[in-house]
Design a protein around this motif. Structure first.
Motif, PDB file in Angstrom:
ATOM      1  N   ILE A 141       0.844  -1.198   0.000  1.00 45.41           N
ATOM      2  CA  ILE A 141       0.000   0.000   0.000  1.00 45.41           C
ATOM      3  C   ILE A 141       0.879   1.248   0.000  1.00 45.41           C
ATOM      4  O   ILE A 141       0.662   2.190  -0.782  1.00 45.41           O
ATOM      5  CB  ILE A 141      -0.949   0.005   1.214  1.00 45.41           C
ATOM      6  CG1 ILE A 141      -1.991  -1.111   1.089  1.00 45.41           C
ATOM      7  CG2 ILE A 141      -1.634   1.369   1.367  1.00 45.41           C
ATOM      8  CD1 ILE A 141      -2.787  -1.357   2.353  1.00 45.41           C
ATOM      9  N   ARG A 142       1.866   1.261   0.872  1.00 51.32           N
ATOM     10  CA  ARG A 142       2.738   2.435   0.976  1.00 51.32           C
ATOM     11  C   ARG A 142       3.479   2.701  -0.338  1.00 51.32           C
ATOM     12  O   ARG A 142       3.691   3.859  -0.717  1.00 51.32           O
ATOM     13  CB  ARG A 142       3.742   2.232   2.108  1.00 51.32           C
ATOM     14  CG  ARG A 142       3.126   2.335   3.494  1.00 51.32           C
ATOM     15  CD  ARG A 142       4.100   1.932   4.570  1.00 51.32           C
ATOM     16  NE  ARG A 142       3.554   2.193   5.899  1.00 51.32           N
ATOM     17  CZ  ARG A 142       3.864   1.482   6.978  1.00 51.32           C
ATOM     18  NH1 ARG A 142       4.734   0.467   6.894  1.00 51.32           N
ATOM     19  NH2 ARG A 142       3.312   1.773   8.137  1.00 51.32           N
ATOM     20  N   ARG A 143       3.860   1.652  -1.029  1.00 48.30           N
ATOM     21  CA  ARG A 143       4.679   1.812  -2.230  1.00 48.30           C
ATOM     22  C   ARG A 143       3.858   2.063  -3.488  1.00 48.30           C
ATOM     23  O   ARG A 143       4.263   2.870  -4.343  1.00 48.30           O
ATOM     24  CB  ARG A 143       5.555   0.574  -2.435  1.00 48.30           C
ATOM     25  CG  ARG A 143       6.479   0.690  -3.635  1.00 48.30           C
ATOM     26  CD  ARG A 143       7.494  -0.413  -3.663  1.00 48.30           C
ATOM     27  NE  ARG A 143       8.388  -0.265  -4.795  1.00 48.30           N
ATOM     28  CZ  ARG A 143       9.402  -1.081  -5.069  1.00 48.30           C
ATOM     29  NH1 ARG A 143       9.647  -2.114  -4.253  1.00 48.30           N
ATOM     30  NH2 ARG A 143      10.159  -0.883  -6.126  1.00 48.30           N
ATOM     31  N   TYR A 144       2.719   1.375  -3.624  1.00 51.30           N
ATOM     32  CA  TYR A 144       2.042   1.354  -4.923  1.00 51.30           C
ATOM     33  C   TYR A 144       0.700   2.087  -4.971  1.00 51.30           C
ATOM     34  O   TYR A 144       0.264   2.478  -6.053  1.00 51.30           O
ATOM     35  CB  TYR A 144       1.820  -0.100  -5.373  1.00 51.30           C
ATOM     36  CG  TYR A 144       3.095  -0.824  -5.680  1.00 51.30           C
ATOM     37  CD1 TYR A 144       3.829  -0.522  -6.827  1.00 51.30           C
ATOM     38  CD2 TYR A 144       3.583  -1.812  -4.829  1.00 51.30           C
ATOM     39  CE1 TYR A 144       5.016  -1.183  -7.120  1.00 51.30           C
ATOM     40  CE2 TYR A 144       4.772  -2.485  -5.104  1.00 51.30           C
ATOM     41  CZ  TYR A 144       5.479  -2.162  -6.248  1.00 51.30           C
ATOM     42  OH  TYR A 144       6.655  -2.820  -6.526  1.00 51.30           O
ATOM     43  N   VAL A 145      -0.007   2.225  -3.855  1.00 53.97           N
ATOM     44  CA  VAL A 145      -1.319   2.867  -3.876  1.00 53.97           C
ATOM     45  C   VAL A 145      -1.141   4.369  -3.682  1.00 53.97           C
ATOM     46  O   VAL A 145      -0.520   4.801  -2.711  1.00 53.97           O
ATOM     47  CB  VAL A 145      -2.236   2.277  -2.785  1.00 53.97           C
ATOM     48  CG1 VAL A 145      -3.603   2.994  -2.793  1.00 53.97           C
ATOM     49  CG2 VAL A 145      -2.436   0.775  -2.999  1.00 53.97           C
ATOM     50  N   THR A 146      -1.671   5.145  -4.590  1.00 54.05           N
ATOM     51  CA  THR A 146      -1.512   6.593  -4.498  1.00 54.05           C
ATOM     52  C   THR A 146      -2.368   7.155  -3.365  1.00 54.05           C
ATOM     53  O   THR A 146      -3.383   6.553  -2.977  1.00 54.05           O
ATOM     54  CB  THR A 146      -1.932   7.278  -5.804  1.00 54.05           C
ATOM     55  OG1 THR A 146      -3.344   7.115  -5.979  1.00 54.05           O
ATOM     56  CG2 THR A 146      -1.191   6.700  -7.000  1.00 54.05           C
ATOM     57  N   PRO A 147      -1.986   8.299  -2.820  1.00 58.19           N
ATOM     58  CA  PRO A 147      -2.833   8.931  -1.806  1.00 58.19           C
ATOM     59  C   PRO A 147      -4.265   9.163  -2.288  1.00 58.19           C
ATOM     60  O   PRO A 147      -5.217   8.998  -1.522  1.00 58.19           O
ATOM     61  CB  PRO A 147      -2.114  10.260  -1.529  1.00 58.19           C
ATOM     62  CG  PRO A 147      -0.677   9.964  -1.827  1.00 58.19           C
ATOM     63  CD  PRO A 147      -0.703   9.023  -2.993  1.00 58.19           C
ATOM     64  N   ARG A 148      -4.423   9.522  -3.546  1.00 59.95           N
ATOM     65  CA  ARG A 148      -5.763   9.741  -4.080  1.00 59.95           C
ATOM     66  C   ARG A 148      -6.574   8.444  -4.082  1.00 59.95           C
ATOM     67  O   ARG A 148      -7.750   8.431  -3.678  1.00 59.95           O
ATOM     68  CB  ARG A 148      -5.668  10.306  -5.496  1.00 59.95           C
ATOM     69  CG  ARG A 148      -7.016  10.601  -6.128  1.00 59.95           C
ATOM     70  CD  ARG A 148      -6.834  11.238  -7.490  1.00 59.95           C
ATOM     71  NE  ARG A 148      -8.119  11.541  -8.103  1.00 59.95           N
ATOM     72  CZ  ARG A 148      -8.243  12.147  -9.278  1.00 59.95           C
ATOM     73  NH1 ARG A 148      -7.166  12.535  -9.944  1.00 59.95           N
ATOM     74  NH2 ARG A 148      -9.445  12.381  -9.770  1.00 59.95           N
ATOM     75  N   ASP A 149      -5.959   7.354  -4.511  1.00 59.42           N
ATOM     76  CA  ASP A 149      -6.662   6.063  -4.522  1.00 59.42           C
ATOM     77  C   ASP A 149      -6.972   5.600  -3.100  1.00 59.42           C
ATOM     78  O   ASP A 149      -8.027   5.011  -2.850  1.00 59.42           O
ATOM     79  CB  ASP A 149      -5.846   5.008  -5.263  1.00 59.42           C
ATOM     80  CG  ASP A 149      -5.926   5.170  -6.770  1.00 59.42           C
ATOM     81  OD1 ASP A 149      -6.777   5.940  -7.250  1.00 59.42           O
ATOM     82  OD2 ASP A 149      -5.123   4.522  -7.484  1.00 59.42           O
ATOM     83  N   TRP A 150      -6.041   5.843  -2.182  1.00 62.11           N
ATOM     84  CA  TRP A 150      -6.287   5.432  -0.794  1.00 62.11           C
ATOM     85  C   TRP A 150      -7.437   6.224  -0.185  1.00 62.11           C
ATOM     86  O   TRP A 150      -8.288   5.666   0.513  1.00 62.11           O
ATOM     87  CB  TRP A 150      -5.027   5.591   0.048  1.00 62.11           C
ATOM     88  CG  TRP A 150      -5.240   5.084   1.441  1.00 62.11           C
ATOM     89  CD1 TRP A 150      -5.367   5.824   2.579  1.00 62.11           C
ATOM     90  CD2 TRP A 150      -5.408   3.723   1.831  1.00 62.11           C
ATOM     91  NE1 TRP A 150      -5.592   5.003   3.656  1.00 62.11           N
ATOM     92  CE2 TRP A 150      -5.617   3.710   3.226  1.00 62.11           C
ATOM     93  CE3 TRP A 150      -5.391   2.512   1.136  1.00 62.11           C
ATOM     94  CZ2 TRP A 150      -5.824   2.531   3.941  1.00 62.11           C
ATOM     95  CZ3 TRP A 150      -5.588   1.335   1.843  1.00 62.11           C
ATOM     96  CH2 TRP A 150      -5.808   1.340   3.227  1.00 62.11           C
ATOM     97  N   ALA A 151      -7.490   7.509  -0.463  1.00 65.48           N
ATOM     98  CA  ALA A 151      -8.607   8.321   0.034  1.00 65.48           C
ATOM     99  C   ALA A 151      -9.931   7.803  -0.525  1.00 65.48           C
ATOM    100  O   ALA A 151     -10.947   7.780   0.188  1.00 65.48           O
ATOM    101  CB  ALA A 151      -8.396   9.781  -0.356  1.00 65.48           C
ATOM    102  N   ALA A 152      -9.926   7.368  -1.787  1.00 66.22           N
ATOM    103  CA  ALA A 152     -11.148   6.816  -2.385  1.00 66.22           C
ATOM    104  C   ALA A 152     -11.531   5.497  -1.722  1.00 66.22           C
ATOM    105  O   ALA A 152     -12.720   5.228  -1.493  1.00 66.22           O
ATOM    106  CB  ALA A 152     -10.946   6.618  -3.887  1.00 66.22           C
ATOM    107  N   VAL A 153     -10.540   4.661  -1.400  1.00 64.90           N
ATOM    108  CA  VAL A 153     -10.804   3.411  -0.680  1.00 64.90           C
ATOM    109  C   VAL A 153     -11.459   3.711   0.664  1.00 64.90           C
ATOM    110  O   VAL A 153     -12.491   3.116   1.028  1.00 64.90           O
ATOM    111  CB  VAL A 153      -9.497   2.617  -0.474  1.00 64.90           C
ATOM    112  CG1 VAL A 153      -9.677   1.513   0.573  1.00 64.90           C
ATOM    113  CG2 VAL A 153      -9.029   2.006  -1.791  1.00 64.90           C
ATOM    114  N   GLU A 154     -10.891   4.622   1.428  1.00 66.79           N
ATOM    115  CA  GLU A 154     -11.444   4.946   2.740  1.00 66.79           C
ATOM    116  C   GLU A 154     -12.856   5.533   2.626  1.00 66.79           C
ATOM    117  O   GLU A 154     -13.733   5.210   3.448  1.00 66.79           O
ATOM    118  CB  GLU A 154     -10.518   5.911   3.473  1.00 66.79           C
ATOM    119  CG  GLU A 154      -9.202   5.270   3.893  1.00 66.79           C
ATOM    120  CD  GLU A 154      -8.493   6.068   4.962  1.00 66.79           C
ATOM    121  OE1 GLU A 154      -8.442   7.306   4.841  1.00 66.79           O
ATOM    122  OE2 GLU A 154      -7.993   5.444   5.918  1.00 66.79           O
TER     123      GLU A 154
END
Length: 212
Positions: A141-154
């Protein structure tokens, strides 16, 4: 929640794990030491068990249906989620057994003999599973998921309707000072109210369940 430098820091995921393991440990200890609770406290313990089982199911189903597709798309060949998904498949029968024990406790004020063993099994399973998950997918997650994608996941996970009067105080109880500051920074006015009100109300429930 994301780190300011632009790399994704899955703080919410890690706090959810921490809160889950804390409750599994203390409920397992409670049930190992006590079988007769009486009607009022038995109902409180049973309700807490039900809410925890719901929380665990919500968490692992959100991983399967929301997080895993994003992680597979982002990390590609670097991720293999087969083992973690298989672990999730065995959780629901274990949760069902704990719920059945909770129902018997609520009805009688006495914990059935199997409930302590079922809680120990669930606790041990999740300690092992979460350790595997944090060792394998958190670095991805830290390496490959962008902050934008992580915010969308949350955001998608929040829309799935977790019981925030149960989730939020437990997460706040295990957060460090730096994590609390991050929660306040990201959450705005609604979270400021939540921080002020929900933990105080929840402590009353905890005192009835855990006796302290």
């Amino acid at each position: 929640m994301t780190a300011a430098a632009g790399t994704t820091e899955p703080t919410g995921l890690l706090l959810a794990h921490r809160a889950m393991l804390r409750d599994l440990d203390r409920l397992t200890g409670l049930l190992a030491g006590t079988t007769r609770f009486g009607r009022k406290r038995g109902a409180a313990v049973a309700g807490y068990l039900d809410d925890l089982c719901t929380s665990i199911h919500h968490h692992h189903s959100a991983e399967d249906e929301v997080l895993w597709p994003v992680l597979e798309r982002s990390a590609g060949a670097h991720v293999d989620l087969t083992e973690l998904t298989d672990d999730h498949a065995v959780l629901d029968p274990k949760l069902h057994r704990v719920r059945a024990g909770a129902a018997a406790l609520r009805a009688s004020g006495v914990a059935p003999a199997a409930l302590a063993a079922d809680m120990t099994d669930l606790r041990d399973t999740l300690h092992e599973h979460i350790a595997d998950e944090e060792r394998t997918i958190v670095p991805l997650i830290r390496r490959y998921v962008t902050p934008r994608d992580w915010a969308a996941v949350e955001a998608r996970i929040r829309r799935r309707g977790a019981k925030m009067t149960f989730e939020a105080p437990r997460v706040l109880a295990v957060a460090s000072a730096a994590e609390l500051a991050e929660i306040r920074r990201d959450g705005g006015a609604a979270v400021t109210v939540m921080l002020a009100v929900l933990p105080r109300l929840f402590r009353r429930r905890e005192r009835l369940v855990f006796g302290a």
